[in-house]
Design a protein around this motif. Structure first.
Motif, short mmCIF file in Angstrom:
data_model
loop_
_atom_site.label_atom_id
_atom_site.label_comp_id
_atom_site.label_asym_id
_atom_site.label_seq_id
_atom_site.Cartn_x
_atom_site.Cartn_y
_atom_site.Cartn_z
N PRO A 80 42.37 33.87 24.48
CA PRO A 80 43.26 32.80 24.93
C PRO A 80 42.66 31.40 24.75
O PRO A 80 43.38 30.46 24.41
CB PRO A 80 43.50 33.12 26.40
CG PRO A 80 43.36 34.61 26.46
CD PRO A 80 42.27 34.94 25.48
N THR B 252 47.51 40.13 20.88
CA THR B 252 48.13 40.44 22.16
C THR B 252 49.40 41.22 21.87
O THR B 252 49.78 41.39 20.71
CB THR B 252 48.40 39.15 22.98
OG1 THR B 252 48.78 39.50 24.31
CG2 THR B 252 49.47 38.30 22.34
N MET C 78 49.31 35.35 27.93
CA MET C 78 48.71 36.45 27.17
C MET C 78 48.26 37.59 28.09
O MET C 78 47.82 38.63 27.61
CB MET C 78 47.53 35.94 26.33
CG MET C 78 47.99 35.08 25.16
SD MET C 78 46.64 34.46 24.13
CE MET C 78 46.16 35.98 23.26
#
Length: 191
Positions: free
Chosen positions: A86, A138, A177
């Motif tokens: 992320p 993801t 995410m």
């Protein structure tokens, strides 16, 4: 080589000039005269290569979409190097939002796609590309959520003096995410 001897170069100069005008004015309302002046070509050259303004506008928007594709390839490499974390996604998004020219170019594609359904595939290339890239790191639902957030952050950047700050982007991307947030530095505080 002079432009007279390089027809593809002249055509490309006209397309790039039209794209620049679209980005700068946030409008697809072009004129052959303004484009010719920007491209530094005779007025007749614009009508020679593009019989209608619609043809010229479409070519300019295709050019902007190709630039967006290049930016997506850069993002893909950056995210791969960062393991798709992320923080890497947030850094890439923050860098994108800090470039007003790129944000204006991509928003021009969105606005054109919203106004003209035949141009919608050009507008969706950024969103679809971002979703595809993020899906490697993801789940697809989270990838779409981050892409939707990026669209909103782009609109925010268009109307504010500065884009969202890195910390806000990182918090949002991390949450979207589904990654675990960073540990709190406040003693005794549960997350």
């Amino acid at each position: 080589m002079s432009a007279r001897r390089d027809p593809s170069g002249r055509r490309q100069a006209i397309v790039e000039a039209a794209a620049d005008l679209i980005v700068e004015s946030a409008s697809t309302d072009l004129t052959h005269r303004r484009v010719a002046e920007r491209a530094q070509v005779p007025l007749g050259a614009t009508t020679y290569y593009f019989a209608t303004l619609a043809d010229l506008t479409t070519a300019a928007l295709h050019h902007l979409a190709e630039l967006a594709d290049e930016a997506l390839r850069e993002m893909e490499g950056y995210l791969a190097a960062g393991g798709g974390a992320p923080a890497a996604v947030a850094r890439s998004l923050s860098d994108y939002l800090a470039d007003p020219r790129r944000v204006q170019a991509d928003s021009a594609l969105y606005f054109a796609g919203a106004q003209h359904s035949e141009l919608r595939p050009l507008a969706l290339r950024w969103f679809d590309g971002m979703t595809r890239i993020l899906s490697a790191h993801t789940d697809p639902e989270a990838a779409r959520a981050v892409a939707v957030y990026a669209d909103g952050a782009m609109m925010h950047a268009l109307v504010h003096d500065e884009p969202l700050d890195m910390a806000a982007i990182t918090r949002a991307v991390t949450a979207l995410m589904g990654a675990a947030p960073a540990a709190s530095t406040t003693p005794g505080r549960d997350r």
